[in-house]
Structures are given as structure tokens and as C-alpha cells.
Design an enzyme around this catalytic site. Sequence first.
Site, PDB file in Angstrom:
ATOM      1  N   TRP A 151      -8.275  -0.788   2.915  1.00 51.79           N
ATOM      2  CA  TRP A 151      -7.000  -1.415   2.535  1.00 51.79           C
ATOM      3  C   TRP A 151      -6.214  -1.757   3.797  1.00 51.79           C
ATOM      4  O   TRP A 151      -6.551  -1.280   4.878  1.00 51.79           O
ATOM      5  CB  TRP A 151      -6.178  -0.462   1.640  1.00 51.79           C
ATOM      6  CG  TRP A 151      -5.269  -1.217   0.699  1.00 51.79           C
ATOM      7  CD1 TRP A 151      -3.915  -1.345   0.789  1.00 51.79           C
ATOM      8  CD2 TRP A 151      -5.668  -1.976  -0.449  1.00 51.79           C
ATOM      9  NE1 TRP A 151      -3.454  -2.138  -0.235  1.00 51.79           N
ATOM     10  CE2 TRP A 151      -4.500  -2.535  -1.000  1.00 51.79           C
ATOM     11  CE3 TRP A 151      -6.907  -2.246  -1.052  1.00 51.79           C
ATOM     12  CZ2 TRP A 151      -4.534  -3.359  -2.142  1.00 51.79           C
ATOM     13  CZ3 TRP A 151      -6.936  -3.056  -2.175  1.00 51.79           C
ATOM     14  CH2 TRP A 151      -5.759  -3.599  -2.707  1.00 51.79           C
ATOM     15  N   ASP A 207       2.367  -5.952   6.495  1.00 46.08           N
ATOM     16  CA  ASP A 207       3.592  -6.448   5.863  1.00 46.08           C
ATOM     17  C   ASP A 207       3.596  -6.142   4.367  1.00 46.08           C
ATOM     18  O   ASP A 207       2.632  -5.578   3.833  1.00 46.08           O
ATOM     19  CB  ASP A 207       3.751  -7.953   6.120  1.00 46.08           C
ATOM     20  CG  ASP A 207       2.738  -8.785   5.327  1.00 46.08           C
ATOM     21  OD1 ASP A 207       1.612  -8.288   5.058  1.00 46.08           O
ATOM     22  OD2 ASP A 207       3.059  -9.928   4.974  1.00 46.08           O
ATOM     23  N   GLU A 210       0.652  -7.123   2.414  1.00 44.98           N
ATOM     24  CA  GLU A 210      -0.567  -6.382   2.777  1.00 44.98           C
ATOM     25  C   GLU A 210      -1.590  -7.264   3.478  1.00 44.98           C
ATOM     26  O   GLU A 210      -2.791  -7.069   3.316  1.00 44.98           O
ATOM     27  CB  GLU A 210      -1.212  -5.748   1.523  1.00 44.98           C
ATOM     28  CG  GLU A 210      -0.219  -5.212   0.528  1.00 44.98           C
ATOM     29  CD  GLU A 210      -0.823  -4.294  -0.517  1.00 44.98           C
ATOM     30  OE1 GLU A 210      -1.367  -4.817  -1.500  1.00 44.98           O
ATOM     31  OE2 GLU A 210      -0.777  -3.067  -0.334  1.00 44.98           O
ATOM     32  N   GLU A 211      -1.122  -8.241   4.231  1.00 45.43           N
ATOM     33  CA  GLU A 211      -2.052  -9.183   4.854  1.00 45.43           C
ATOM     34  C   GLU A 211      -1.922  -9.257   6.369  1.00 45.43           C
ATOM     35  O   GLU A 211      -2.914  -9.421   7.069  1.00 45.43           O
ATOM     36  CB  GLU A 211      -1.828 -10.592   4.262  1.00 45.43           C
ATOM     37  CG  GLU A 211      -2.197 -10.667   2.795  1.00 45.43           C
ATOM     38  CD  GLU A 211      -1.766 -11.963   2.120  1.00 45.43           C
ATOM     39  OE1 GLU A 211      -2.235 -12.226   1.010  1.00 45.43           O
ATOM     40  OE2 GLU A 211      -0.959 -12.705   2.707  1.00 45.43           O
ATOM     41  N   GLU A 431       2.639 -11.524 -12.485  1.00 46.38           N
ATOM     42  CA  GLU A 431       2.979 -11.600 -11.064  1.00 46.38           C
ATOM     43  C   GLU A 431       3.342 -13.031 -10.672  1.00 46.38           C
ATOM     44  O   GLU A 431       4.321 -13.287  -9.987  1.00 46.38           O
ATOM     45  CB  GLU A 431       1.778 -11.117 -10.243  1.00 46.38           C
ATOM     46  CG  GLU A 431       1.987 -11.136  -8.753  1.00 46.38           C
ATOM     47  CD  GLU A 431       0.714 -10.722  -8.012  1.00 46.38           C
ATOM     48  OE1 GLU A 431      -0.280 -11.489  -8.027  1.00 46.38           O
ATOM     49  OE2 GLU A 431       0.701  -9.612  -7.431  1.00 46.38           O
TER      50      GLU A 431
END
Length: 610
Positions: A151, A207, A210-211, A431
Site C-alpha cells: 500500500w 498524499d 494515496e498516490e 464515491e
Amino acid sequence: MPKLSLLVAVTQFLVGLAVARVTGLIKRESASLDSWLATESRYALDGILNNIGANGGKAQGASSGIVVASPSKNNPDYFYTWTRDAALTAKCLIDTFIMTGDEGLQLEMQNYITSQARLQTVSNPSGDLSNGEGLGEPKFNVDMTAFTGSWGRPQRDGPALRATAMITYANWLIENGQTEKADSIIWPIIQNDLAYVAQYWNSTTFDLWEEVEGSSFFTTVAQYRSLIEGSALADKLGHSCPACDSQAPQILCMLQSYWTGSFILANFGSDRSGKDANCILGSIHSFDPSADCNDATFQPCSARALANHKVVTDSFRSIYDVNKGISQGQAVAVGRYPEDVYQGGNPWYLCTMAAAELLYDALYQWERIGSLSISDISLGFFRDIYSASAVGEYESSSSVYKDVTAAVRAYADGFMSVAQKYTPSNGALAEQFSRSTGSPVSASDLTWSYAALLTSSQRRSKLNPPSWNSTSNPPPSTCPSPSPVTGTYKPAPTTTFPTPDCSDPPETVSVRFNALVSTTVGQNVYLVGSVPELGKWDPADGVKLNANEYSSFVPLWYGALEMASGTGFEFKFVIRDGNGVVWETGENRKVEVLQECGVSNMTITGNWRS
Ligand SMILES: *[C@@H]1O[C@H](CO)[C@@H](O)[C@H](O)[C@H]1NC(C)=O
Ligand SMILES: *[C@@H]1O[C@H](CO)[C@@H](O)[C@H](O)[C@H]1NC(C)=O
Ligand SMILES: *[C@@H]1O[C@H](CO)[C@@H](O)[C@H](O)[C@H]1NC(C)=O
């Protein structure tokens, strides 16, 4: 009905009313947005509570207090708890509790805190508690075990956001004579998170999306806020947080480096444009209702935040089909960042509503300050929505102020209306929604989408979170060499709140009624309803409300009645003056007085329906 669901039902009712419209201030064309928000707010709170263990209807298998990101278990699998999403949701719940007095939400907050104390001690691929590194783990399994797959980790916004949510509750406990709970239960948990922020703020992070691995505006601004509030809380409890005091000014200094001169750069460490809803979210989650339009903390009414709002929202105008034909100055669907391709790279509900929320926050700040200023930096934002805008300072009595703020409000409502347009009729918020057709995409029932709906509609009704005393000295133009402090970390000694004695729920509940009604001199507001206390529908026997907290800014009439637990009744607000009686329109308002252990208060907030 089991007790919890009764509580939930009443909670939905209360919050639904709380976000209904403020009378008289809104033009007729927004009527359908008003009624959608009243219904959708109830749905959204239900959506949140459904996603929280152990009793949430869509969170089966989640431990008590664990906030699941979405019930979706495949494509994408979001059936985990993220520290960030959970903290933002908890902040929404605790703020809603403080606004409405609804004690069911307080119990949810306590369960959340208990669960976070446990999660702090779970060793995970980011590390463990001994040196704090485990606190930066972004997500866990819903049974509170570590997620061990690969992750984007660590994500250093989580501990900061969690501290902020818990600090809000600790402050409320102190203000309500329960300092001991704040000190013995919550402070040790907060201390770990503050120590983490003070130690690792100057290390790279993934960030919020998550990238990107680097530095992220959203993370830095959340870190700053947590240390300011953490230090103030330490003082109130008779402790101190020297690491908060030494690091906060350094973080504030570093925060300035995200400002490019025309917009806020989302991340260092990425080759993207840097235009990103990250920075709109950073401003709304550091909104301080008492603050000036402070550029250094990127307050919603600051020139920087408004200039950035334009740059970010404009970046989506030409790339989404759903935005085709919408002219400059009209609200559009907003995504994360224009280069996004995740799940098709679509607009997000929470980003679109954040664009509205920032403007509602700004409107509140201008109104409180009593003026609005347009600078070279913010001129482009204002020109889009009010073409005659010119650089200057405008008092709230001026016609320019009135015209500009009306345009900002209409623009903000436009973003909410975009979210409304693409929400399916059952109210479910996923989302994303498709950039070409507008239909829901990606994870269903996203908890964060529901929290965003609640916070944006609350701000629209001027229901604000407590101030965090953000005012600070201006940062120096050259930052000192960072000197992070190595923290000490300990499992919290007590992690559960005393349970109320459940053999004996209170026989009566103090029910407070808040009516938001704009009135003129000579008018009074009454409660008239079905039970004898409320005059059995005879307006001459209704209960007169107090106006000593009334202002044109918040037109509040209120009163409290001691009512028997478990009683159901209906009522309406009524205006009486020398000429007679005016009933509000619409259905009767229905209430069930709570009958719960430990619940001795409830609050009903409603806006006059004309
Ligand atoms: C660390 O702080 C310095 C000084 O403010 C800053 O230039 C640098 O970007 C920071 N690095 C990170 C990863 O925060
Ligand atoms: C903000 O400052 C005021 C005045 O010093 C204080 O009473 C209040 O508790 C502070 N608020 C917070 C959240 O610390
Ligand atoms: C609960 O009701 C009592 C009696 O009206 C009041 O004094 C007290 O402040 C209320 N507490 C809360 C948390 O609203």
C-alpha cells in the site's frame, strides 16, 4: 424497535431539520435544493451510522467504533477502515453532536475513541507504537487487525486528523464539567498522535489520494492545526506540549511554500499540474469560524483559498462531458485532479460538495467580520461570478458587498445542485459519478461522501464547528532549519468510557427547541403541538420562545421543556403578532422523546417553512 435504531431514527430527524433552510434569506429558485438537502441529510447520517461497527447495518464484522470506508467488497474493495476517512467522519459526528445536543452521536464518538486507542497499539507494516511509526499506517482490517498487503504508506495526515476530532470532544467535555474524562481517557490517546506529528511532519508521506509520495498540502495544514489545538488542550488540562509549541511555527512556515502565487500546489514530489481538490479540502478542514481571512492558514475567505478555488474548479470545466455547455462562473462537477484516471477519473461527490462548502465558510467569515475584500489575487474568482468586481474593501452595508455575497451564495448552491442532480433518487452517495453520463461510479455508500453532504449542508445553514483559535503570528519569509522532536509513545491506560446505568433510563428529558425564524419587531414565535404542554394545537396556549440570542445573522428563537421519556408528539412553529397567527407550512414536525440510559437532553433545530 431496538433502542439504538430508535436513537438513530430520532437523530436523523434532528439533523434533517438542522440543515433545512434559514428562512427569508434564500430565493425561491433554491426551494428544491432546500427540500432535497433536508431529506438527503437524514439519508446521509443514516449512511454514516450504517457504516460504523458493531451495529451498523452495512458494517457487519466491524468492531465497535470502527468506521468502514464503504460496504463495497470488490471493484473496489473498500471494506477497511482508513484512519483519515474515519477521523473526518468522527469530526463530523462530534460537531453534529455539539450543534444538535443529540447524545446518540456522543456514544458513537466514545466508541470511535475506544477503537482508536486500540488501533494505536496494533503493529503493522508501517511500524509499531514504540517509536510512533505504526501511527502512520493508512488502513486496517475492520476487525482491528493489521492490513499487511502492499500500500502507499505511511500517510501522515491520519494522526493529525484523529487528534483534531478527539480534541473537539475533549474541549466539549471540559466545557461541560467533565474534565476528568478528557484528561484520563482521551488525552493519553491524543498525546501519541501529537507526538507523531511533531516528530514526523518533515518526513515524506503519501498524499490523501494515496498516490504521490512527497509532501502534501492537505497533510501539512492538518498537522499544523492539530498542534495548535493540542497545545491549547494541554494548557486547559494543566499539562503542556512543548513539541507542539516548537513545531507548529515551523510547520506554518513550511506551509507557505505550497502557495505558487496564483494557486496552491497540492504536492511536492509529483509531476502533475498540482491543481487538486486536496487544497480545497485542506481549507475546509482548517476552517475556523472566528478567523480573519488569513492567507497564512489558507482560511476559506482568504484571497489564496478563493484564487485556488477558481483554478481547481476551472481545471475540470473542459475535461468532463457533464460540464459541457456550462459557462464560466456557473458551478461544475469537480473531481480530485484533472490528470486523474482512477476508476475512470470521474468527478467525486465529496470534491463537488467541498467546492460549495468552502464558499459557505467564506460567506460566514465575511458576515462575522462585517466586510469583504477583493485583492489582485482573488479578483479573477470574483469577476467570474460578478463581472463588475473590482479590487477594494467593502463594508457589509454596501451594495457591492450584498451583490457579491449573493453571487457567491448562488455559486455555492450551484455546486450542491450539481451533486443533487447526479445523486440517484434513493439518495445513495457513491464515491464518483461518471464524467460522461453522471451515473454513480466506484465504491457505493462512501462514508466520506455522506460526511461531506452533512458538513456542506450544515455550513450552508451557518451551523459551524467550534473555533480552533487559528490566529497566529505571520510566519517568517525564510524557514528555520527543521528540528523535529523525538516523541515518547505509550498505550493509553484507560480506553473505555463509563457506561450509564442501563437499568434505569431517565423518566424525563430536557427537550430544547431551536427555531431559525426571521421576525420583525412585535412578532413572537411559539411552539404549538399535539400534547398539553404545547397547547393541544391551540395557538393561544402554545409555548413562547426566547429571542435573547436572536440576531439578524442567526435568527434564533429557543426554549426548553421537560418532557416524559418515550412520548411521541407533533408540533409546528407559529408566529404571533397583534394581527393574528401565522402557522409555518408543510407537514407537522414529528418527535419521539428519547428514552435511553444516560440521555437526559435532546435538541430539535428547525428552520421556519414559509
Ligand atoms: C522540511 O522542512 C523544510 C523547511 O521548511 C522544507 O523545505 C522541506 O520541504 C520539508 N520537507 C518535508 C518532507 O516536509
Ligand atoms: C480559544 O481561546 C479562548 C480565549 O483564550 C478560549 O477561551 C477557548 O477555550 C479557546 N478555544 C480552544 C478550542 O482552545
Ligand atoms: C441538559 O438540560 C439541562 C436542563 O435544561 C441544561 O441545564 C443542560 O445544560 C443541558 N445539557 C446539555 C448538554 O445540553
